[in-house]
Design an enzyme around this catalytic site. Structure first.
Site, mmCIF file in Angstrom:
data_model
loop_
_atom_site.group_PDB
_atom_site.id
_atom_site.type_symbol
_atom_site.label_atom_id
_atom_site.label_comp_id
_atom_site.label_asym_id
_atom_site.label_seq_id
_atom_site.Cartn_x
_atom_site.Cartn_y
_atom_site.Cartn_z
ATOM 1 N N GLU A 101 0.836 -1.209 0.000
ATOM 2 C CA GLU A 101 0.000 0.000 0.000
ATOM 3 C C GLU A 101 0.870 1.258 0.000
ATOM 4 O OE1 GLU A 101 -2.822 -0.484 -0.929
ATOM 5 O OE2 GLU A 101 -3.258 -2.520 -0.274
ATOM 6 N N CYS B 299 2.455 -4.839 -10.360
ATOM 7 C CA CYS B 299 3.607 -5.358 -11.089
ATOM 8 C C CYS B 299 3.376 -6.845 -11.297
ATOM 9 C CB CYS B 299 4.848 -5.112 -10.236
ATOM 10 S SG CYS B 299 6.342 -5.885 -10.865
HETATM 11 ZN ZN LIG Z 1 -2.462 -3.098 -4.967
HETATM 12 ZN ZN LIG Z 2 7.763 -4.986 -9.281
#
Ligand SMILES: [Zn+2]
Ligand SMILES: [Zn+2]
Length: 179
Positions: free
Chosen positions: A129, A139
């Site tokens: 967060e 990602c």
């Molecule tokens: Zn997230």
């Molecule tokens: Zn990453």
């Protein structure tokens, strides 16, 4: 300037707060402190009795009006946002984030209580967060802390660290922030 990170408990033991402060300090080259906390009544106002969950997306907006950047608010409760059954946490870019502890506990899944497991998961979600709060998006790198977690298995599968690409992006935005 590097943001000061404040761990702000609502209904979480000070021992857990101190541990998280220490863990974040070892990752971040900025001041990490324990804040004075947020009153439970503020959070209860966003509790949905039928679902037994806090409405996270509304609460984060409310807290963002009251708390200066860059808090990580810890709430021992379950939460959701419109369209999702639950969330482990929520962030507001440029402000900070909230982590909800209920589903990070092993006992939620019928396993024996383990503070070690809870703290490991808490660190991952707090860093995740914070990453959003600092401007990172999700990602796809498997072990990266910024990987989206839709289940506790996915939380357990990732690390608490940023992958090289995410660390580089953070460095461009906040040079020297990561240790
Ligand atoms: Zn997230
Ligand atoms: Zn990453």
């Amino acid at each position: 300037m590097l943001p000061i990170v404040r761990v702000e408990p609502v209904n979480v033991e000070s021992r857990v707060v101190s541990w998280l402060v220490g863990a974040l300090r070892s990752m971040l080259n900025t001041d990490v402190v324990a804040g004075r906390g947020v009153s439970l009544s503020k959070v209860i106002a966003y509790y949905d009795e039928e679902r037994g969950q806090i409405r996270a997306d509304l609460l984060v907006e409310e807290l963002a009006r009251e708390l200066a950047p860059m808090p990580v608010v810890l709430i021992d409760a379950d939460a959701y946002v419109e369209g999702l059954n639950f969330v482990f946490g929520i962030a507001k870019p440029g402000w900070g984030g909230i982590v909800f502890l209920a589903r990070l506990r092993p006992e939620y899944y019928g396993h024996p209580p383990s503070e070690r497991v809870l703290l490991e998961r808490l660190l991952k979600e707090a860093v995740h967060e914070l990453g959003h709060a600092l401007g990172l998006e999700h990602c796809r790198t498997p072990r990266c802390v910024m990987r989206f977690s839709n289940s506790i298995l996915e939380v357990d599968a990732k690390s608490h660290l940023f992958c090289a690409a995410c660390a580089h992006k953070l460095h461009l935005m906040y040079p020297g922030l990561l240790r």
